[in-house]
Design a protein around this motif. Sequence first.
Motif, PDB file in Angstrom:
ATOM      1  N   LEU A   2       0.940  -1.256  -0.068  1.00 50.05           N
ATOM      2  CA  LEU A   2      -0.022   0.078  -0.052  1.00 50.05           C
ATOM      3  C   LEU A   2       0.915   1.364   0.238  1.00 50.05           C
ATOM      4  O   LEU A   2       0.379   2.240  -0.625  1.00 50.05           O
ATOM      5  CB  LEU A   2      -0.890   0.028   1.293  1.00 50.05           C
ATOM      6  N   ASP A   3       2.057   1.115   0.738  1.00 54.80           N
ATOM      7  CA  ASP A   3       2.880   2.417   0.713  1.00 54.80           C
ATOM      8  C   ASP A   3       3.224   2.820  -0.820  1.00 54.80           C
ATOM      9  O   ASP A   3       3.361   3.997  -1.215  1.00 54.80           O
ATOM     10  CB  ASP A   3       4.097   2.189   1.484  1.00 54.80           C
ATOM     11  N   TRP A   4       3.506   1.695  -1.505  1.00 53.49           N
ATOM     12  CA  TRP A   4       3.957   2.048  -3.101  1.00 53.49           C
ATOM     13  C   TRP A   4       2.800   2.622  -3.770  1.00 53.49           C
ATOM     14  O   TRP A   4       3.150   3.458  -4.551  1.00 53.49           O
ATOM     15  CB  TRP A   4       4.588   0.672  -3.548  1.00 53.49           C
ATOM     16  N   ILE A   5       1.697   2.146  -3.581  1.00 52.44           N
ATOM     17  CA  ILE A   5       0.368   2.445  -4.223  1.00 52.44           C
ATOM     18  C   ILE A   5       0.288   3.926  -3.869  1.00 52.44           C
ATOM     19  O   ILE A   5      -0.143   4.747  -4.663  1.00 52.44           O
ATOM     20  CB  ILE A   5      -0.656   1.479  -4.119  1.00 52.44           C
ATOM     21  N   ASP A   6       0.243   4.249  -2.316  1.00 54.24           N
ATOM     22  CA  ASP A   6      -0.035   5.518  -1.991  1.00 54.24           C
ATOM     23  C   ASP A   6       0.892   6.520  -2.678  1.00 54.24           C
ATOM     24  O   ASP A   6       0.466   7.558  -2.908  1.00 54.24           O
ATOM     25  CB  ASP A   6       0.148   5.382  -0.412  1.00 54.24           C
ATOM     26  N   ARG A   7       2.276   6.266  -2.864  1.00 55.22           N
ATOM     27  CA  ARG A   7       3.019   7.134  -3.367  1.00 55.22           C
ATOM     28  C   ARG A   7       2.760   7.407  -4.920  1.00 55.22           C
ATOM     29  O   ARG A   7       2.644   8.679  -5.234  1.00 55.22           O
ATOM     30  CB  ARG A   7       4.642   6.695  -3.356  1.00 55.22           C
TER      31      ARG A   7
END
Length: 175
Positions: A2-7
């Motif tokens: 999710l961190d990657w998607i959030d970025r």
Amino acid sequence: MLDWIDRIVHAFALWFGGLVLFAMLGLTVFDVGGRYFLNWPVYGSLDLYGVLLASVVAVCLPYGQRTGAHVSADLFAALASPGVDRAITVVVRTLCAMIAGLWACYLYFAGNTAALLEESTQLLAIPFQPVYYILAVGIGIYAIALLAEAVTLATTDAIPLINDKSSATMASSDE
């Protein structure tokens, strides 16, 4: 994950969405100013508004999902146990991700068809193909975000949302 998607979602919304909204603002200022002060509106402004608005929608959909801005109705949350509610949410997010993925594929193929048929706006002849592709990318990112949220919820107890600093700024300015 999710961190990657959030970025990606945050950068996509901030930079691309910001540029498109700035373009819409400039177009509105010139169109209204030209119409009322010079009696000379921007030719084809409705064509431009339609293309720009579709682009903003493509950007805002995944960002709204990751910030929790979309309206949802938890009809069974009060009746079901937390485990059942979590399972229902995982299934619903997975189904929504599948539907959004199909939607993104359809938009991609609609863009190909628009190119073959040379579809464009009426006044400025802006081709529809790039608009369909922008929508396909936005909806595709939305589908990936939904699927990532479903996987995260299936493996943990909650879905962390993007830490949107604008809501914190709004809350502190209300005091």
